[in-house]
Design an enzyme around this catalytic site. Structure first.
Site, PDB file in Angstrom:
ATOM      1  N   GLY A   1      -3.543  -1.938   0.652  1.00 56.37           N
ATOM      2  CA  GLY A   1      -4.670  -1.018   0.660  1.00 56.37           C
ATOM      3  C   GLY A   1      -4.161   0.421   0.695  1.00 56.37           C
ATOM      4  O   GLY A   1      -3.054   0.678   1.181  1.00 56.37           O
TER       5      GLY A   1
ATOM      6  N   ASP B   1      -2.476  -3.152   4.610  1.00 57.53           N
ATOM      7  CA  ASP B   1      -3.162  -1.882   4.372  1.00 57.53           C
ATOM      8  C   ASP B   1      -2.211  -0.722   4.640  1.00 57.53           C
ATOM      9  O   ASP B   1      -1.828  -0.462   5.775  1.00 57.53           O
ATOM     10  CB  ASP B   1      -4.393  -1.781   5.287  1.00 57.53           C
ATOM     11  CG  ASP B   1      -5.307  -0.633   4.898  1.00 57.53           C
ATOM     12  OD1 ASP B   1      -5.037   0.010   3.850  1.00 57.53           O
ATOM     13  OD2 ASP B   1      -6.271  -0.371   5.630  1.00 57.53           O
ATOM     14  N   HIS B   2      -1.836  -0.049   3.576  1.00 57.78           N
ATOM     15  CA  HIS B   2      -0.903   1.076   3.697  1.00 57.78           C
ATOM     16  C   HIS B   2      -1.633   2.382   4.009  1.00 57.78           C
ATOM     17  O   HIS B   2      -1.021   3.435   4.113  1.00 57.78           O
ATOM     18  CB  HIS B   2      -0.109   1.189   2.377  1.00 57.78           C
ATOM     19  CG  HIS B   2       1.036   2.137   2.423  1.00 57.78           C
ATOM     20  ND1 HIS B   2       1.001   3.393   1.859  1.00 57.78           N
ATOM     21  CD2 HIS B   2       2.261   2.026   2.984  1.00 57.78           C
ATOM     22  CE1 HIS B   2       2.163   3.997   2.052  1.00 57.78           C
ATOM     23  NE2 HIS B   2       2.940   3.201   2.727  1.00 57.78           N
ATOM     24  N   SER B   3      -2.948   2.337   4.143  1.00 61.22           N
ATOM     25  CA  SER B   3      -3.681   3.582   4.407  1.00 61.22           C
ATOM     26  C   SER B   3      -3.459   4.024   5.850  1.00 61.22           C
ATOM     27  O   SER B   3      -2.993   3.244   6.684  1.00 61.22           O
ATOM     28  CB  SER B   3      -5.158   3.410   4.083  1.00 61.22           C
ATOM     29  OG  SER B   3      -5.733   2.412   4.876  1.00 61.22           O
ATOM     30  N   LYS B   4      -3.764   5.281   6.130  1.00 58.31           N
ATOM     31  CA  LYS B   4      -3.556   5.850   7.473  1.00 58.31           C
ATOM     32  C   LYS B   4      -4.805   6.624   7.848  1.00 58.31           C
ATOM     33  O   LYS B   4      -5.081   7.678   7.284  1.00 58.31           O
ATOM     34  CB  LYS B   4      -2.349   6.820   7.475  1.00 58.31           C
ATOM     35  CG  LYS B   4      -1.018   6.184   7.104  1.00 58.31           C
ATOM     36  CD  LYS B   4      -0.439   6.825   5.889  1.00 58.31           C
ATOM     37  CE  LYS B   4       0.704   6.081   5.228  1.00 58.31           C
ATOM     38  NZ  LYS B   4       1.006   4.706   5.506  1.00 58.31           N
TER      39      LYS B   4
END
Ligand SMILES: *[C@@H]1O[C@H](CO)[C@@H](O)[C@H](O)[C@H]1NC(C)=O
Ligand SMILES: *[C@@H]1O[C@H](CO)[C@@H](O)[C@H](O)[C@H]1NC(C)=O
Ligand SMILES: *[C@@H]1O[C@H](CO)[C@@H](O)[C@H](O)[C@H]1NC(C)=O
Ligand SMILES: *[C@@H]1O[C@H](CO)[C@@H](O)[C@H](O)[C@H]1NC(C)=O
Length: 353
Positions: A160, A298-301
């Site tokens: 993600g 999920d690579h989102s932050k």
């Protein structure tokens, strides 16, 4: 008769003026290519719970749509909001002209080798003397070099990812540039033409590959979009050695935060309730349409306040991971109720303490 013809002419002129302005102005653009004050996309991971997706579909949000909308486009095509917004950088006119400033930055740029020492941050700036946009995102190796056209890396499909685009007047670029100095982004394609040097000396330094001097290790700055929406930028340099969420932002916002970041096994920071305001790791996300996935993919932050009263959402650069205490990076926070609701309601499970 005469008056009618005059009215008709006037109509044509106004139509012409408005359309040329709206097609050439530098701005975030929605899925239909129309100017918007801000938008957010949430690209879905390929691996969802009990389902394998394409890795290129995404949800879209702006103030007019109100809630997450499944995009009809794939993120690896130049149709859709990101492609529409970046289009002037790929058609050549803008990046070759001396009337605009631009920068592509990414700690993991496309094609080039990874170089240690830069901030953990990814984004695009494009402004002329009037206005422009700041797109910050979480996608490694993106976007592609201007002369290559819009390309989405295949490595960016698995996990993600999120992206936030905000349209700002030119005066806000001076503040954004000041903030970026703390992060020390890796600019891999950029131009700060001579006429902008007096306003943006530090941006020019970053563009040349040098590191501007700092007098402190972190900074907070308010930014106002063209429509007057308030965003708050928090940035830290590598010299502020702490978890940005726990050690700083939660305490300044005076809010308990639920944090979604990419945490590699064995490197993650656990949920932390030692300080007055707590930060707790989100483990599972549920986007509308029963799109359910683990944070692991999920690579989102991003983070949201646990309590609805605090109504704060931040999107940014850093993971809650030990190694990233020593990295430059930042968060852009918003108190917009549409953004808050969109993110708070997708938190399916988090680890309290
Ligand atoms: C986009 O990605 C999908 C899924 O991997 C693939 O089938 C499609 O061919 C890609 N399109 C482009 C233009 O790269
Ligand atoms: C932009 O400025 C550079 C350096 O001053 C100059 O060489 C170039 O011709 C200019 N380009 C345009 C399109 O004006
Ligand atoms: C962007 O950066 C790459 C790598 O350094 C370079 O090959 C390319 O020519 C640059 N493009 C522009 C428009 O500056
Ligand atoms: C919680 O976070 C603070 C600030 O980063 C840190 O000093 C403290 O050691 C952490 N507590 C635990 C139990 O990890």
């Amino acid at each position: 008769m005469m008056a009618a013809r005059l009215r008709f002419c006037l109509h044509v002129i106004i139509l012409f003026l408005c359309c040329t302005v709206s097609s050439s102005e530098i701005t975030c653009r929605n899925e239909a290519g129309e100017p918007v004050d801000w938008f957010i996309i949430y690209k879905l991971p390929r691996y969802k719970i009990e389902e394998v997706g394409s890795g290129v579909d995404y949800m879209y949000l702006d103030s007019s749509v109100g809630t997450w909308q499944k995009s009809q486009f794939m993120v690896n095509t130049s149709q859709g909001a990101i492609g529409n917004t970046l289009n002037p950088l790929y058609t050549g006119k803008v990046y070759k002209s001396n009337s605009s400033v631009y920068a592509f930055y990414n700690d993991a740029p496309p094609v080039l080798d990874y170089i240690q020492g830069y901030g953990h941050t990814k984004g695009v700036l494009l402004f002329d003397r009037s206005q422009g946009f700041w797109l910050s995102h979480s996608i490694p190796h993106f976007p592609s070099f201007p002369e290559r056209g819009y390309l989405y890396p295949s490595s960016g499909k698995v996990n993600g990812q999120t992206a936030l685009c905000v349209t700002y007047q030119y005066d806000q670029l001076l503040r954004i540039a000041k903030q970026l100095v703390y992060i020390y982004p890796r600019f891999y394609n950029c131009s700060v033409p001579t006429v902008f040097l007096a306003d943006l000396p530090q941006l020019a330094q970053l563009c040349e590959g040098s590191k501007p001097q700092l007098t402190s290790d972190k900074s907070v700055e308010q930014l106002f979009s063209t429509q007057g929406e308030k965003f708050v930028s928090f940035v830290k340099s590598e010299h502020f050695v702490d978890d940005i969420y726990t050690g700083w932002v939660a305490q300044v916002l005076d809010a308990d935060l639920l944090v979604e970041t990419w945490q590699r096994q064995g490197h993650e920071l656990p949920s932390n309730c030692s300080l007055p305001k707590h930060t707790m790791n989100i483990k599972r996300i549920r986007l509308p349409g029963s799109v359910l996935f683990w944070s692991h993919y999920d690579h989102s932050k991003w983070c949201v306040s646990r309590a609805y009263e605090d109504q704060v959402t931040c999107l940014g650069d850093l993971n809650r991971e030990k190694a990233q205490l020593w990295r430059g990076g930042g968060l852009v926070c918003s108190f917009n109720p549409v953004i808050y609701k969109a993110f708070r309601q997708v938190v399916d499970w988090y680890i309290g303490c």
